[in-house]
Scaffold this motif. Structure first.
Motif: not given
Length: 195
Positions: A65-74
């Protein structure tokens, strides 16, 4: 995009484990040991993704969870020979479900080792993404290990290999020197309409 905060919020081993979709997300996929975790850490500007010298360590879909707004998915690495056929089938099923059913997915970043020609598994991933109509950008990793005198040749080699599938953006990066990190963050910001 300025990443102010990031945390690993979900380790998904089945589609039922996925967190609810947010406003948007981007995913990172590549062969085992291509440098996904290192690249994510460079994007995050902190060490949060586990980096291993042993290929095939990521066997789940990890949602940051990035900046409480988006997902970066590995996504799990592909092409590791010591993984059983059963595990490869499970990986394919899990990732295919993610690609086809995750409506919030904006872009897949296909990580390819910039030091060597694209491998057959990289080209197969391009074909798979195209067949699923998943948008993707090619990211060359480990470019700090390519001599300056070889860079143009390596970039041309990759452009030629991928050109038979269409016209794609190719971003050379290095998690060591930071090359291409701002370019990636700017592209992600545009995709996610970050203000």
């Amino acid at each position: 995009m300025v990443i102010k905060d990031v945390k690993l919020v979900k380790v998904a081993k089945t589609p039922g484990d996925y967190p609810p979709p947010l406003k948007g997300e981007v995913a990172f996929v590549g062969r085992s040991n291509v440098g996904k975790s290192s690249l994510l850490n460079a994007l995050f500007n902190r060490k949060i993704a586990y980096v291993s010298k042993t290929p095939g360590k990521t066997r789940s879909i990890n949602f940051y969870l990035v900046n409480s707004r988006y997902y970066f998915v590995d996504l799990p690495g592909y092409g590791y020979a010591k993984v059983s056929k059963k595990e490869r089938v499970q990986w394919k099923k899990l990732v295919e479900d993610y690609f086809t059913n995750r409506w919030s997915l904006q872009m897949v970043f296909l990580l390819v080792d910039g030091r060597i020609p694209p491998q057959e598994t990289d080209l197969m991933m391009v074909e798979w993404l195209k067949s699923l109509n998943v948008p993707f950008t090619i990211v060359l990793t480990k470019m700090d290990k390519v001599k300056m005198s070889e860079r143009k040749k390596k970039l041309d080699e990759h452009k030629k290999a991928f050109s038979k599938y269409g016209e794609y953006t190719i971003i050379p990066t290095s998690s060591v020197t930071g090359e291409g990190i701002d370019d990636l963050l700017n592209l992600i910001s545009t995709l996610l309409k970050e203000n």
